[in-house]
Write a protein that holds these residues in place. Structure first.
Motif, short mmCIF file in Angstrom:
data_model
loop_
_atom_site.label_atom_id
_atom_site.label_comp_id
_atom_site.label_asym_id
_atom_site.label_seq_id
_atom_site.Cartn_x
_atom_site.Cartn_y
_atom_site.Cartn_z
N MET A 1 -47.21 12.91 10.99
CA MET A 1 -45.85 13.42 11.04
C MET A 1 -45.16 13.37 9.68
N GLU A 2 -45.88 12.93 8.66
CA GLU A 2 -45.27 12.80 7.35
C GLU A 2 -44.86 14.14 6.75
N ASN A 3 -45.50 15.23 7.19
CA ASN A 3 -45.19 16.54 6.61
C ASN A 3 -44.27 17.35 7.52
N GLN A 4 -43.47 16.66 8.33
CA GLN A 4 -42.55 17.33 9.24
C GLN A 4 -41.11 16.91 8.97
N ILE A 5 -40.20 17.67 9.54
CA ILE A 5 -38.79 17.29 9.50
C ILE A 5 -38.61 16.02 10.34
N LYS A 6 -37.90 15.04 9.77
CA LYS A 6 -37.74 13.75 10.45
C LYS A 6 -36.27 13.50 10.81
N GLY A 7 -35.66 14.49 11.46
CA GLY A 7 -34.29 14.32 11.91
C GLY A 7 -33.28 14.56 10.80
N ILE A 8 -32.11 13.97 10.98
CA ILE A 8 -31.00 14.14 10.03
C ILE A 8 -31.16 13.18 8.87
N HIS A 9 -31.02 13.69 7.66
CA HIS A 9 -31.03 12.85 6.46
C HIS A 9 -29.62 12.36 6.15
N HIS A 10 -28.70 13.30 5.95
CA HIS A 10 -27.30 12.95 5.74
C HIS A 10 -26.42 14.12 6.15
N ILE A 11 -25.14 13.88 6.24
CA ILE A 11 -24.15 14.91 6.54
C ILE A 11 -23.05 14.79 5.49
N THR A 12 -22.62 15.92 4.95
CA THR A 12 -21.57 15.92 3.93
C THR A 12 -20.34 16.64 4.46
N ALA A 13 -19.18 16.02 4.26
CA ALA A 13 -17.91 16.57 4.74
C ALA A 13 -16.87 16.57 3.63
N ASP A 228 -41.17 13.55 1.32
CA ASP A 228 -41.40 13.61 -0.12
C ASP A 228 -41.25 15.03 -0.64
N GLU A 229 -41.44 15.17 -1.94
CA GLU A 229 -41.25 16.47 -2.59
C GLU A 229 -42.29 17.49 -2.18
N LYS A 230 -43.52 17.04 -1.93
CA LYS A 230 -44.57 17.97 -1.51
C LYS A 230 -44.17 18.64 -0.20
N THR A 231 -43.72 17.84 0.76
CA THR A 231 -43.29 18.39 2.04
C THR A 231 -42.07 19.29 1.85
N LEU A 232 -41.18 18.88 0.97
CA LEU A 232 -39.98 19.67 0.68
C LEU A 232 -40.36 21.09 0.26
N MET A 233 -41.30 21.20 -0.66
CA MET A 233 -41.67 22.51 -1.19
C MET A 233 -42.45 23.33 -0.16
N GLU A 234 -43.16 22.67 0.75
CA GLU A 234 -43.82 23.39 1.83
C GLU A 234 -42.77 24.07 2.72
N TYR A 235 -41.67 23.37 2.97
CA TYR A 235 -40.60 23.97 3.77
C TYR A 235 -39.90 25.08 3.01
N ILE A 270 -32.36 20.45 3.00
CA ILE A 270 -33.52 19.62 3.29
C ILE A 270 -33.61 18.62 2.16
N ALA A 271 -33.70 17.34 2.48
CA ALA A 271 -33.64 16.28 1.47
C ALA A 271 -34.77 15.27 1.68
N THR A 272 -35.26 14.72 0.59
CA THR A 272 -36.38 13.77 0.64
C THR A 272 -35.91 12.34 0.85
N ASP A 273 -36.81 11.51 1.39
CA ASP A 273 -36.53 10.08 1.50
C ASP A 273 -36.49 9.42 0.13
N ASN A 274 -37.33 9.89 -0.77
CA ASN A 274 -37.42 9.27 -2.09
C ASN A 274 -36.43 9.91 -3.07
N PRO A 275 -35.96 9.19 -4.10
CA PRO A 275 -36.33 7.80 -4.42
C PRO A 275 -35.44 6.76 -3.75
N GLY A 276 -34.30 7.13 -3.17
CA GLY A 276 -33.44 6.17 -2.49
C GLY A 276 -32.25 5.74 -3.32
N PHE A 277 -31.32 5.05 -2.68
CA PHE A 277 -30.05 4.71 -3.33
C PHE A 277 -30.13 3.51 -4.26
#
Length: 519
Positions: A1-13, A228-235, A270-277
């Motif tokens: 499942m690493e190369n799939q959408i994993k729900g909501i990353h963040h929401i901006t308002a 990750d970025e690889k999955t990002l570019m696949e999307y 679409i946003a990656t988990d890495n590198p983090g805050f």
């Protein structure tokens, strides 16, 4: 499942006033201010991130605060509701908290078998606090008032209102891998099984609904999560193949992003988990400093000066130290205000020098030990919104005293230096019959004193203004000017000048306070 959408990353308002936004999300809702930075495309707009302890994907709500922005309007082609997950058994806590904080909210309702409480933030953004059917084992951020058994876990769902669900649903199912879980009337619930939480998108179909207007109190965009970025570019390839316009990969420091507008009109990211805050500050210090992207580091001094008030001088409403007789048993109360660089704890020690009996001591604490950034005779605008925040903090303390059954005529005020200036400013803006006030070296605030700010009748309230001459921070002329205004408002004012006295409090001043105010 690493190369799939994993729900909501963040929401901006989008928000209006930054101070109000910070107070609501950190104090009222108890979220963690994870990051203070600027809009990477516009350093004159700052960017606030709220989430859990580490800023995990699926918990992050971000805001662009634009002072004075017009209110948005909910409608079609918009993300219209943000759903948060709260623990089983916590709805009563949140209902009471909204009532206690005078927050606009509805009665508890139910959809898809889940109870939820609808709340509006200060700009009108619609939030839903939902008790999820499925277990939510995420560890929340805790505050002094909101512990784990009640604390917000992170996102539960996002709701999108649309005139026709098919185009948006096709992106969710055919591209993002969501499945239709259930339907009730015109609400369609889609879910992904790649993660356990923050994995639901509700589409509400309203054929004749007018398009909403994105402005204050509106969702700007919804970001979906990849590893990750690889999955990002696949999307990116998948979305571009559909004929939709999509951006190149963008480095947002804390994640990498792509943006496109889905056919229903909502801006998706679409946003990656890495590198983090924690890439630019330690995990245990998140949100404490203004962080800038590399392209703006050369302008740090300029940007820090501009944002100083908003980031460093928003005072937590409930950061108050108490001493003496408990409020519930006290016959009176003394509000003590520390000076620049001081603390609530050290100003409380002053109370031991006064003739007090059955007295509650209440001392608010300034963020970073300073109530406002510049000198008290600077233009008021230069010290905003810090000054308003400080005055609001004092007002909160006074309200707590009144709520305990202590009358205004039994409330004293005292402060030193910056705290003395705040003491005089607060009582002048709220003139009534108080027990008394003492300003150890201070005066009314502002380059030019605006009489329209000072309202009410002191009805004989005794006020002591003591100062040294010369004083390095407070000119005698301002003390005298302040005394004249206070007298014109019905106060019994005593001005005492100690020639050659340094910027401190001496025993003679304490003796005078005991004689005139606490005698």
């Amino acid at each position: 499942m690493e190369n799939q959408i994993k729900g909501i990353h963040h929401i901006t308002a989008i928000a209006g006033n930054a101070k109000r936004n910070v107070n609501f999300y950190t104090d009222t809702l108890g979220l963690h201010l994870v990051k203070k930075t600027v809009n990477f495309d516009d350093p004159n707009t700052y960017h606030l991130y709220y989430g859990d302890t580490v800023g995990a994907p699926g918990t992050i709500l971000t805001f662009f605060p634009w002072e004075g922005i017009t209110a948005g309007r909910r409608g079609a082609r918009q993300a219209t509701e943000i759903g948060y997950s709260i623990p089983q058994g916590s709805l009563d806590f949140w209902l009471k908290r909204m009532e206690d904080h005078n927050i606009i909210h509805n009665k508890v309702a139910n959809k898809f078998g889940e109870d939820y409480l609808t709340v509006l933030d200060p700009d009108g953004l619609k939030l839903e606090l939902t008790v999820a059917q499925n277990a939510d084992n995420r560890l929340p951020w805790e505050t002094n008032e909101i512990k784990a058994e009640n604390a917000i876990k992170g996102f539960h769902n996002i709701t999108i209102t649309t005139n026709k669900i098919e185009p948006t649903a096709k992106i969710l199912t055919d591209v993002f891998g969501y499945k239709l879980l259930e339907q009730h009337v015109n609400r369609y619930r889609f879910i992904t099984d790649t993660v356990d939480n923050a994995n639901i998108v509700d589409l509400v179909e309203v054929a004749g609904e007018v398009a909403g207007h994105v402005a204050g109190g509106s969702v700007h965009h919804v970001a979906f999560r990849v590893s990750d970025e690889k999955t990002l570019m696949e999307y990116r390839d998948k979305i571009e193949a559909l004929g939709l316009n999509i951006t190149d990969k963008i480095d947002r420091n804390y994640f990498y992003s792509l943006y496109f507008r889905e056919p229903g009109g909502v801006l998706f990211e679409i946003a990656t988990d890495n590198p983090g805050f924690d890439v630019d500050e330690p995990a245990d210090e998140l949100g404490q400093k203004l962080m800038l992207p590399a392209q703006y580091e050369g302008r740090r001094a300029e940007i820090e000066k501009y944002y100083l008030n908003y980031f460093n001088y928003v005072h937590a409403l409930k950061n108050i130290t108490t001493a003496g007789t408990p409020l519930a048993n006290a016959k009176g109360a003394l509000v003590l205000l520390h000076g620049r660089g001081g603390t609530a704890q050290n100003i409380i020690s002053l109370a031991g020098e006064f003739n007090l009996q059955d007295m509650a001591i209440v001392a608010p604490q300034a963020t970073n030990n300073s109530w406002y950034p510049y000198g008290f005779m600077s233009p008021v605008a230069d010290n905003q919104p810090a000054l308003d925040s400080a005055l609001e903090n004092i007002g909160y303390a006074v309200d707590a005293i009144l709520a305990a059954g202590i009358a205004r005529q039994n409330i004293f005020f005292a402060g030193f230096s910056q705290g003395a200036c705040l003491t005089v400013e607060y009582v002048a803006r709220n003139a009534q019959r108080f027990a008394g006030a003492i300003a150890f070296t201070g005066g009314l605030i502002g380059q030019q004193l605006e009489m329209a700010n000072y309202k009410g009748d002191f009805a004989g309230t005794p006020i002591l203004l003591s100062t040294g001459n010369p004083d390095p921070h407070v000119p005698l002329t301002r003390v005298e000017e302040s005394a004249a205004i206070l007298k014109s408002m019905g106060a019994q004012v005593t001005v005492k000048v100690f020639e050659g006295r340094p910027h401190t409090i001496i025993q003679k001043e304490i003796d005078l306070a005991n004689q005139l105010i606490f005698g």
